[in-house]
Scaffold this active site. Structure first.
Site, PDB file in Angstrom:
ATOM      1  NE  ARG A  61     -31.568   9.356  16.554  1.00 26.87           N
ATOM      2  CZ  ARG A  61     -30.475   8.551  16.440  1.00 26.87           C
ATOM      3  NH1 ARG A  61     -29.387   8.609  16.895  1.00 26.87           N
ATOM      4  NH2 ARG A  61     -30.425   7.889  15.037  1.00 26.87           N
ATOM      5  CE  LYS A 108     -34.752   7.016  16.934  1.00 28.22           C
ATOM      6  NZ  LYS A 108     -35.536   7.042  15.454  1.00 28.22           N
ATOM      7  CG  HIS A 140     -35.625  15.317  14.583  1.00 26.76           C
ATOM      8  ND1 HIS A 140     -34.925  14.465  15.535  1.00 26.76           N
ATOM      9  CD2 HIS A 140     -35.547  14.360  13.707  1.00 26.76           C
ATOM     10  CE1 HIS A 140     -34.348  13.192  14.951  1.00 26.76           C
ATOM     11  NE2 HIS A 140     -34.995  13.125  13.814  1.00 26.76           N
ATOM     12  NE  ARG A 176     -30.934  12.677  13.827  1.00 29.26           N
ATOM     13  CZ  ARG A 176     -29.768  12.048  13.988  1.00 29.26           C
ATOM     14  NH1 ARG A 176     -28.539  12.350  14.541  1.00 29.26           N
ATOM     15  NH2 ARG A 176     -29.809  10.662  13.556  1.00 29.26           N
ATOM     16  CG  HIS A 182     -29.548   7.709   9.857  1.00 32.71           C
ATOM     17  ND1 HIS A 182     -29.769   8.358   8.799  1.00 32.71           N
ATOM     18  CD2 HIS A 182     -30.233   8.143  10.748  1.00 32.71           C
ATOM     19  CE1 HIS A 182     -30.484   9.365   8.984  1.00 32.71           C
ATOM     20  NE2 HIS A 182     -30.854   9.277  10.246  1.00 32.71           N
ATOM     21  CE1 TYR A 224     -32.218  14.965   6.689  1.00 37.06           C
ATOM     22  CE2 TYR A 224     -31.365  12.828   7.087  1.00 37.06           C
ATOM     23  CZ  TYR A 224     -31.854  13.799   7.468  1.00 37.06           C
ATOM     24  OH  TYR A 224     -32.178  13.829   8.884  1.00 37.06           O
TER      25      TYR A 224
END
Length: 332
Positions: free
Chosen positions: A161, A192, A270, A273, A296, A305
């Site tokens: 990110r 995150k 992004h 990414r 994630h 994806y």
């Protein structure tokens, strides 16, 4: 609330000028743009037609009627976003009627559009991603060129990110949010939820970082920056003033660099990414590994994806399978 069985509900609409008054209200008092007022007029005319067809005055429309009309729109192929806009218009109209004391409740209040499918993330093709990464501008300042090239390689090569990229320091410390270890060919990042993860680094990214670190300290503003804010000056990627680069600065340099590379659309962090995840998945088919690489928490986030991967496979099929041409001809 069910559809009313009140005999008055079967009477034709008396055609009060409520819609015209409401449109005047949003045009004059709310000062909505002319195009927005036109859309409101179109959607409210649709409401009037539905009510007339059901032999309902506008103040007799109930929630069940609205739900049925929305189901008809959905069945006719209207996109969820379009249905949401219609509902927003109708909801606002009935809210105004309520404020004017003309209706006792808002029949649209609890009606929601169908859930829209999650849009596919935008990803570059492999050729475009490589073209962006290998771009070299001989007319650019060598210091800036080394930094920007390393930024592209790390974003695409590690799937970071932009906040993780700008949080990287030159070396590990108790205060560093992230750092790179070129000997181990990996980066430690804080993602995150303040979750730390280790991301492997490819040879191209490591090479670009070595080239950047060889000239990084040549920054003219670095000495002053170290006196002003030593922690910010310890960032891996710094501006010409010697301070940590911002996310906005990374967005700007990627946009400019993608235009120089001749790509069809501007690139943002992004997108690199997404490209990283899509290309790794295409090659490995290992969804769990991609989840770990991206950081994630939920694999459902990573599963988007697989849809990108299927699109890639569908294109390969159409281009290579001997029976695909027959299918295409039939569709024409």
């Amino acid at each position: 609330m069910g559809i009313s069985s009140d005999p008055a509900a079967s009477a034709p609409t008396t055609s009060p000028d409520w819609i015209e008054k409401y449109l005047e209200y949003v045009r004059v008092e709310r000062r909505l743009a002319a195009r927005t007022v036109e859309l409101y007029a179109f959607h409210l005319q649709s409401l009037r037609e539905h009510a007339d067809e059901a032999k309902l005055p506008l103040d007799r429309v109930q929630t069940a009627h609205v739900r049925r009309w929305m189901a008809q729109l959905h069945s006719a192929g209207r996109e969820p976003r379009g249905i949401a806009l219609v509902l927003s218009c109708w909801r606002s109209f009935y809210r105004w009627l309520g404020h004017e004391g003309l209706v006792g409740f808002n029949p649209v209040q609890d009606v929601h559009a169908p859930k829209a499918g999650r849009p596919l993330p935008k990803a570059l093709g492999v050729d475009d991603a490589v073209r962006l990464a290998e771009l070299y501008d001989p007319e650019a300042d060598p210091w800036t060129e080394a930094r920007d090239g390393a930024i592209v390689e790390v974003l695409y090569g590690c799937g970071l990110r932009v906040s993780e990229l700008t949080g990287l320091d030159v070396r590990a410390s108790n205060t560093a949010r992230g750092w790179v270890d070129l000997d181990a060919m990996e980066a430690s990042v804080l993602g995150k939820g303040s979750k730390r993860r280790i991301v492997p680094m490819g040879g191209k990214a490591a090479e670009a970082l070595r080239d950047w670190l060889a000239v990084r300290d040549d920054c003219p503003g670095l000495t002053t920056a170290r006196l002003r804010d030593p922690q910010a000056a310890g960032a891996l990627f710094i501006s010409a003033k010697g301070m940590r680069m911002s996310s906005q600065a990374v967005w700007k340099l990627l946009r400019e660099r993608s235009l120089k590379a001749g790509l069809a659309a501007p690139v943002h962090p992004h997108m690199l990414r997404h490209s990283f995840a899509s290309h790794v998945l295409q090659s490995s088919s290992d969804l769990r590994a991609v989840q770990e690489l991206l950081g994630h928490a939920n694999i459902a986030t990573t599963q988007v994806y697989t849809r990108l991967d299927f699109q890639h496979l569908a294109k390969v099929y159409d281009a290579a399978h001997p029976r695909a041409k027959a299918r295409e001809d039939k569709d024409k």
